[in-house]
Design a protein around this motif. Structure first.
Motif, PDB file in Angstrom:
ATOM      1  N   TYR A 178       0.851  -1.197   0.000  1.00  0.00           N
ATOM      2  CA  TYR A 178       0.000   0.000   0.000  1.00  0.00           C
ATOM      3  C   TYR A 178       0.883   1.242   0.000  1.00  0.00           C
ATOM      4  O   TYR A 178       1.881   1.315   0.712  1.00  0.00           O
ATOM      5  CB  TYR A 178      -0.907  -0.025   1.225  1.00  0.00           C
ATOM      6  CG  TYR A 178      -1.752   1.208   1.405  1.00  0.00           C
ATOM      7  CD1 TYR A 178      -2.724   1.560   0.457  1.00  0.00           C
ATOM      8  CD2 TYR A 178      -1.589   2.030   2.519  1.00  0.00           C
ATOM      9  CE1 TYR A 178      -3.496   2.689   0.629  1.00  0.00           C
ATOM     10  CE2 TYR A 178      -2.360   3.159   2.705  1.00  0.00           C
ATOM     11  CZ  TYR A 178      -3.316   3.482   1.747  1.00  0.00           C
ATOM     12  OH  TYR A 178      -4.073   4.618   1.910  1.00  0.00           O
ATOM     13  N   LYS A 179       0.542   2.224  -0.796  1.00  0.00           N
ATOM     14  CA  LYS A 179       1.261   3.490  -0.967  1.00  0.00           C
ATOM     15  C   LYS A 179       2.652   3.324  -1.589  1.00  0.00           C
ATOM     16  O   LYS A 179       3.441   4.263  -1.609  1.00  0.00           O
ATOM     17  CB  LYS A 179       1.404   4.240   0.375  1.00  0.00           C
ATOM     18  CG  LYS A 179       0.121   4.889   0.862  1.00  0.00           C
ATOM     19  CD  LYS A 179       0.391   5.763   2.079  1.00  0.00           C
ATOM     20  CE  LYS A 179      -0.870   6.494   2.516  1.00  0.00           C
ATOM     21  NZ  LYS A 179      -0.619   7.370   3.694  1.00  0.00           N
ATOM     22  N   ALA A 180       2.964   2.137  -2.082  1.00  0.00           N
ATOM     23  CA  ALA A 180       4.276   1.902  -2.676  1.00  0.00           C
ATOM     24  C   ALA A 180       4.244   2.169  -4.173  1.00  0.00           C
ATOM     25  O   ALA A 180       3.176   2.195  -4.812  1.00  0.00           O
ATOM     26  CB  ALA A 180       4.732   0.475  -2.408  1.00  0.00           C
ATOM     27  N   ASP A 181       5.405   2.357  -4.742  1.00  0.00           N
ATOM     28  CA  ASP A 181       5.542   2.506  -6.189  1.00  0.00           C
ATOM     29  C   ASP A 181       4.963   1.264  -6.880  1.00  0.00           C
ATOM     30  O   ASP A 181       5.122   0.133  -6.390  1.00  0.00           O
ATOM     31  CB  ASP A 181       7.028   2.656  -6.531  1.00  0.00           C
ATOM     32  CG  ASP A 181       7.260   3.036  -7.981  1.00  0.00           C
ATOM     33  OD1 ASP A 181       7.158   2.144  -8.836  1.00  0.00           O
ATOM     34  OD2 ASP A 181       7.551   4.215  -8.245  1.00  0.00           O
ATOM     35  N   PRO A 182       4.277   1.425  -8.016  1.00  0.00           N
ATOM     36  CA  PRO A 182       3.690   0.281  -8.737  1.00  0.00           C
ATOM     37  C   PRO A 182       4.706  -0.806  -9.084  1.00  0.00           C
ATOM     38  O   PRO A 182       4.326  -1.953  -9.353  1.00  0.00           O
ATOM     39  CB  PRO A 182       3.114   0.927  -9.994  1.00  0.00           C
ATOM     40  CG  PRO A 182       2.873   2.345  -9.634  1.00  0.00           C
ATOM     41  CD  PRO A 182       3.949   2.712  -8.656  1.00  0.00           C
ATOM     42  N   TYR A 183       5.967  -0.459  -9.046  1.00  0.00           N
ATOM     43  CA  TYR A 183       7.032  -1.423  -9.359  1.00  0.00           C
ATOM     44  C   TYR A 183       6.894  -2.706  -8.533  1.00  0.00           C
ATOM     45  O   TYR A 183       7.114  -3.820  -9.040  1.00  0.00           O
ATOM     46  CB  TYR A 183       8.392  -0.762  -9.101  1.00  0.00           C
ATOM     47  CG  TYR A 183       9.557  -1.708  -9.043  1.00  0.00           C
ATOM     48  CD1 TYR A 183      10.158  -2.183 -10.208  1.00  0.00           C
ATOM     49  CD2 TYR A 183      10.076  -2.121  -7.813  1.00  0.00           C
ATOM     50  CE1 TYR A 183      11.243  -3.060 -10.151  1.00  0.00           C
ATOM     51  CE2 TYR A 183      11.156  -2.985  -7.744  1.00  0.00           C
ATOM     52  CZ  TYR A 183      11.740  -3.455  -8.912  1.00  0.00           C
ATOM     53  OH  TYR A 183      12.802  -4.315  -8.848  1.00  0.00           O
ATOM     54  N   LEU A 187       4.139  -4.042  -6.897  1.00  0.00           N
ATOM     55  CA  LEU A 187       2.946  -4.845  -7.201  1.00  0.00           C
ATOM     56  C   LEU A 187       3.042  -5.488  -8.576  1.00  0.00           C
ATOM     57  O   LEU A 187       2.499  -6.581  -8.797  1.00  0.00           O
ATOM     58  CB  LEU A 187       1.698  -3.975  -7.123  1.00  0.00           C
ATOM     59  CG  LEU A 187       1.044  -3.792  -5.748  1.00  0.00           C
ATOM     60  CD1 LEU A 187      -0.136  -2.841  -5.840  1.00  0.00           C
ATOM     61  CD2 LEU A 187       0.594  -5.127  -5.172  1.00  0.00           C
ATOM     62  N   ASP A 188       3.727  -4.838  -9.510  1.00  0.00           N
ATOM     63  CA  ASP A 188       3.854  -5.390 -10.858  1.00  0.00           C
ATOM     64  C   ASP A 188       4.648  -6.687 -10.886  1.00  0.00           C
ATOM     65  O   ASP A 188       4.525  -7.475 -11.840  1.00  0.00           O
ATOM     66  CB  ASP A 188       4.531  -4.370 -11.786  1.00  0.00           C
ATOM     67  CG  ASP A 188       3.636  -3.185 -12.097  1.00  0.00           C
ATOM     68  OD1 ASP A 188       2.410  -3.300 -11.863  1.00  0.00           O
ATOM     69  OD2 ASP A 188       4.155  -2.148 -12.545  1.00  0.00           O
ATOM     70  N   GLY A 189       5.426  -6.945  -9.852  1.00  0.00           N
ATOM     71  CA  GLY A 189       6.265  -8.144  -9.849  1.00  0.00           C
ATOM     72  C   GLY A 189       5.603  -9.378  -9.284  1.00  0.00           C
ATOM     73  O   GLY A 189       6.160 -10.479  -9.390  1.00  0.00           O
ATOM     74  N   VAL A 190       4.412  -9.225  -8.663  1.00  0.00           N
ATOM     75  CA  VAL A 190       3.751 -10.365  -8.014  1.00  0.00           C
ATOM     76  C   VAL A 190       2.265 -10.366  -8.348  1.00  0.00           C
ATOM     77  O   VAL A 190       1.716  -9.368  -8.814  1.00  0.00           O
ATOM     78  CB  VAL A 190       3.941 -10.327  -6.485  1.00  0.00           C
ATOM     79  CG1 VAL A 190       5.407 -10.457  -6.123  1.00  0.00           C
ATOM     80  CG2 VAL A 190       3.359  -9.053  -5.906  1.00  0.00           C
ATOM     81  N   ASP A 191       1.635 -11.487  -8.093  1.00  0.00           N
ATOM     82  CA  ASP A 191       0.183 -11.614  -8.218  1.00  0.00           C
ATOM     83  C   ASP A 191      -0.419 -11.979  -6.875  1.00  0.00           C
ATOM     84  O   ASP A 191       0.224 -12.648  -6.047  1.00  0.00           O
ATOM     85  CB  ASP A 191      -0.179 -12.713  -9.243  1.00  0.00           C
ATOM     86  CG  ASP A 191       0.032 -12.278 -10.680  1.00  0.00           C
ATOM     87  OD1 ASP A 191      -0.085 -11.070 -10.947  1.00  0.00           O
ATOM     88  OD2 ASP A 191       0.338 -13.155 -11.524  1.00  0.00           O
ATOM     89  N   GLY A 192      -1.682 -11.551  -6.658  1.00  0.00           N
ATOM     90  CA  GLY A 192      -2.418 -11.966  -5.469  1.00  0.00           C
ATOM     91  C   GLY A 192      -2.512 -10.927  -4.379  1.00  0.00           C
ATOM     92  O   GLY A 192      -3.194 -11.144  -3.374  1.00  0.00           O
ATOM     93  N   LEU A 193      -1.862  -9.776  -4.559  1.00  0.00           N
ATOM     94  CA  LEU A 193      -1.926  -8.725  -3.545  1.00  0.00           C
ATOM     95  C   LEU A 193      -2.880  -7.630  -3.988  1.00  0.00           C
ATOM     96  O   LEU A 193      -2.955  -7.310  -5.181  1.00  0.00           O
ATOM     97  CB  LEU A 193      -0.545  -8.132  -3.278  1.00  0.00           C
ATOM     98  CG  LEU A 193       0.325  -8.865  -2.239  1.00  0.00           C
ATOM     99  CD1 LEU A 193       0.638 -10.280  -2.692  1.00  0.00           C
ATOM    100  CD2 LEU A 193       1.615  -8.099  -1.962  1.00  0.00           C
TER     101      LEU A 193
END
Length: 514
Positions: free
Chosen positions: A373-378, A380-386
């Motif tokens: 949460y509030k992190a750079d999209p970098y 979240l783009d590396g994983v699935d399921g969050l």
């Protein structure tokens, strides 16, 4: 006879006016009531005029840490029930880690709830500089009724021991790394492992790599363990958090951290990023907060301080509170806030994940808000399921601004391990660079109702003093006027005349009988 009547009239004109003394009891009652009334009128005036001074005097007296004080009793052992809620991330497709077209996929397990007690031990008062030194003891008990799942639930995750070992030797000579790779492959042929929730958290599990690592030089002193668990060896320990030294408040800085582990600098981060001074130790917080205030709080889990920024005003049990959240001041790595660059330790990543590798014995550990949460999209783009959500994954503290007392707290942080290629270590050579979520914790605490009542008394102290002052002045004035009127109606204060016929000095009395 006529002579006597004439004498009376003549001397009556020269009669002296005198005043009849009233009963002493009535006058005493009036004076007593008047004194009491004037006392309460004076008290009312002082209550109105000096309410601010009285308020500050009360707080100054209460907000000082000293043996057997109210502040001490609440500080030495947490009076509010606390729970530690943990969520685990289960890696569902670990066998696809070398597949360039597939992302690591995770499912969240939990919550796993532990009841927690926290108390201070080895308390030493330093009267020469108005500080107190102490250690923390935290104890946890699993609460199955509040949990979803049990401690035997299997969890597949990146192998933290193998990953840390590969990360530690990444800069070694290639020949040495190849030799280490052979040994590593013989012990752990995959980069993931499966263990129970209990083993991963507090119980720990044995790993042959730990035995090997203890005999090798790449682990820092004190990092060797007989078992691995994210909280292994911490339950009931007074040593894990280190030794704290804080201000007692006698100088007006209650709870400000002076030293941690006998030093003003952590040694884990360079320059000002390693300073511990001017940050709260987490028990007491500044008073007279404003929208521009920044809450600076030290946490031993990160070996650094964190800064919370004002977001909005909210109501908690009908008390106006200031909500401070973990934002860019805490999460940025120098991109938006240049002075945060020293937290990177030369390895700056996009905003949202904090490098705590030095604090975790050199393991490639990074801390973020849950689900990035509030992190750079970098990230979240590396994983699935969050799936980050504000109400579930934010970190905030709500304070009553005048007293600095926390009204509601939701502390949430996520532990991640950075998976990255390591040339020369075969099982890590072809892996992607990705931040693997491991677990996140939540501690949510709301102030109890009985403490809410006391806070309301404090924040409304001036209004209470004004009301009490007006009541004292009004009622005392009314009582005085009523008593005065009654005394007046009974002719206590009225002049009364009676005639006193003086005897003539040169006249003889005339007998009545002829």
């Amino acid at each position: 006879m006529n002579l006597i009547v004439f004498s009376v009239k003549k001397y009556a004109a020269k009669a002296k006016t005198t005043y009849k003394m009233q009963p002493q009891k009535s006058l005493a009652i009036f004076l007593c009531v008047s004194g009491i009334c004037f006392f309460f009128i004076l008290a009312g005036i002082l209550a109105i005029c000096l309410s601010t001074n009285i308020y500050e005097a009360i707080l100054s007296n209460q907000m000082v840490l000293k043996p057997n004080s109210n502040a001490y009793n609440m500080w030495v052992k947490n009076p509010v029930p606390i729970s530690l809620t943990l969520y685990m991330f289960n890696w569902t497709n670990p066998e696809e880690v070398y597949n360039k077209t597939s992302k690591p996929r995770f499912e969240q397990l939990g919550p796993y709830v532990y009841r927690e007690t926290k108390e201070k031990t080895d308390v030493v008062w330093n009267n020469d500089n108005d500080t107190v030194t102490f250690k923390n003891i935290k104890t946890w008990w699993f609460d199955p009724e509040s949990s979803k799942g049990n401690l035997y639930d299997p969890v597949t995750s990146i192998n933290p021991v193998a990953l840390s070992a590969a990360h530690a030797v990444r800069n070694w000579h290639m020949i040495i790394k190849r030799g280490f790779s052979v040994s590593l492959r013989a012990i752990a042929d995959t980069i993931y492992s499966t263990h129970s929730v209990g083993e991963l958290l507090f119980d720990g599990y044995e790993d042959p790599l730990l035995t090997m690592a203890a005999k090798m030089s790449f682990l820092p002193k004190g990092a060797a363990m007989d078992k691995f668990g994210w909280f292994y060896g911490r339950n009931g320990s007074s040593e894990f958090d280190g030794i704290f030294n804080i201000d007692t408040g006698a100088r007006g800085n209650l709870g400000v951290l002076e030293r941690w582990k006998f030093s003003e600098h952590t040694g884990f981060y360079p320059d000002k990023c390693g300073n511990v001074q001017n940050a709260s130790a987490g028990d007491f917080f500044p008073r007279k907060l404003t929208h521009d205030s920044v809450i600076k709080m030290f946490t031993s889990d990160l070996c650094r301080y964190m800064e919370l920024e004002f977001e909005e005003e909210v109501l908690v049990n009908n008390i106006v509170g200031y909500k401070y959240v973990a934002g860019q001041k805490f999460l940025d790595n120098g991109t938006k806030i240049p002075e945060n660059k020293c937290f990177c330790d030369g390895d700056c990543m996009p905003s949202g994940a904090l490098n705590v590798s030095n604090c975790r014995h050199g393991s490639p550990a990074f801390v973020s808000l849950p689900h990035f949460y509030k992190a750079d999209p970098y990230y979240l783009d590396g994983v699935d399921g969050l799936s980050p959500e504000e109400n579930m994954h934010s970190f905030y503290m709500i304070f009553e601004p005048n007293t600095g007392i926390p009204l509601s707290v939701a502390a949430r942080l996520q532990l991640n391990l950075r998976l990255a290629p390591v040339q020369g270590i075969s099982i890590f050579e072809d892996v992607p660079t990705v931040f693997m979520p491991v677990l996140y914790f939540e501690q949510k605490v709301d102030i109890p109702e009985h403490m809410t009542f006391m806070i309301k008394l404090l924040i409304n102290f001036n209004v209470i003093c004004l009301s009490v002052g007006i009541i004292c002045i009004t009622l005392s004035s009314i009582v005085f006027l009523i008593v005065f009127y009654k005394m007046w109606s009974k002719k206590i204060f009225r002049k009364q005349r009676h005639v006193q016929i003086p005897r003539h000095p040169n006249r003889e009395e005339v007998p009545l009988n002829h």
